[in-house]
Scaffold this active site. Sequence first.
Site, mmCIF file in Angstrom:
data_model
loop_
_atom_site.group_PDB
_atom_site.id
_atom_site.type_symbol
_atom_site.label_atom_id
_atom_site.label_comp_id
_atom_site.label_asym_id
_atom_site.label_seq_id
_atom_site.Cartn_x
_atom_site.Cartn_y
_atom_site.Cartn_z
ATOM 1 N N ASN A 9 74.680 72.619 33.222
ATOM 2 C CA ASN A 9 74.183 71.275 32.906
ATOM 3 C C ASN A 9 73.362 70.749 34.086
ATOM 4 O O ASN A 9 73.923 70.423 35.135
ATOM 5 C CB ASN A 9 75.383 70.354 32.622
ATOM 6 C CG ASN A 9 74.976 68.950 32.224
ATOM 7 O OD1 ASN A 9 73.897 68.480 32.570
ATOM 8 N ND2 ASN A 9 75.851 68.278 31.512
ATOM 9 N N ASP A 67 85.640 69.390 35.863
ATOM 10 C CA ASP A 67 86.009 69.245 34.463
ATOM 11 C C ASP A 67 86.334 67.773 34.304
ATOM 12 O O ASP A 67 87.160 67.223 35.032
ATOM 13 C CB ASP A 67 87.196 70.125 34.070
ATOM 14 C CG ASP A 67 87.231 70.340 32.558
ATOM 15 O OD1 ASP A 67 86.217 70.804 32.005
ATOM 16 O OD2 ASP A 67 88.254 70.032 31.922
ATOM 17 N N LYS A 177 75.833 54.138 39.530
ATOM 18 C CA LYS A 177 76.787 55.075 38.950
ATOM 19 C C LYS A 177 77.322 56.028 40.019
ATOM 20 O O LYS A 177 78.527 56.266 40.101
ATOM 21 C CB LYS A 177 76.140 55.871 37.817
ATOM 22 C CG LYS A 177 77.098 56.881 37.188
ATOM 23 C CD LYS A 177 76.453 57.678 36.085
ATOM 24 C CE LYS A 177 77.427 58.737 35.565
ATOM 25 N NZ LYS A 177 76.827 59.587 34.533
#
Length: 197
Positions: A9, A67, A177
């Site tokens: 990703n 994860d 963020k």
Amino acid sequence: MKVVLATHNPHKVAEFQQIVAATRPDLEVVGYDGPEPVEDGITFAENALIKARAASAHTGLAALADDSGICVDVLGGSPGVFSAYWAGQKKDAAANLELLLDQLRDIADPHRSAHFISTIAIVTPEGAEHVVVGDWPGRLATEPSGVGGFGYDPIFIPDGQPAGVERTVGEFTAEEKQAQSHRARAFEKLAPLLATL
């Protein structure tokens, strides 16, 4: 020095590089180009270690693996480890978000509490393994807002915002963020471990 991030990703690679650069500007986070291992763990930690072990073995580098997912209290912590596959095996972020909103359609605001979890594993070629966890509490909006971030960001309203302000992470800047996220919180705990590489 390079460390491989066990993901295909590109969003995560970019996000990790920006987080890492704040404390280890000499450390380059590179994407993983090897085969994806089967993530058959039942916890975030198990899956993070599976990915980090595979990436380290394939590349010969120290490997990081994240994860992460969203855990909704009224759903008993789900989607949890199934966050990326909530609407099926295609990893369709839009479908995942739509399904979660549909499941919560009749749930009143006081009961929409949720938190993002990031579990980061680091595995070295010598076999050392460490796991850290970051938790970002908040609640879920009733509809998406904002175009920033990815995944469930447009419906997640983090706790701790100024009075009268209720933005989703989709409305945050990338810098906001990165400063507050579950990954940033996990990375704070990881930074001392990276210093030993």
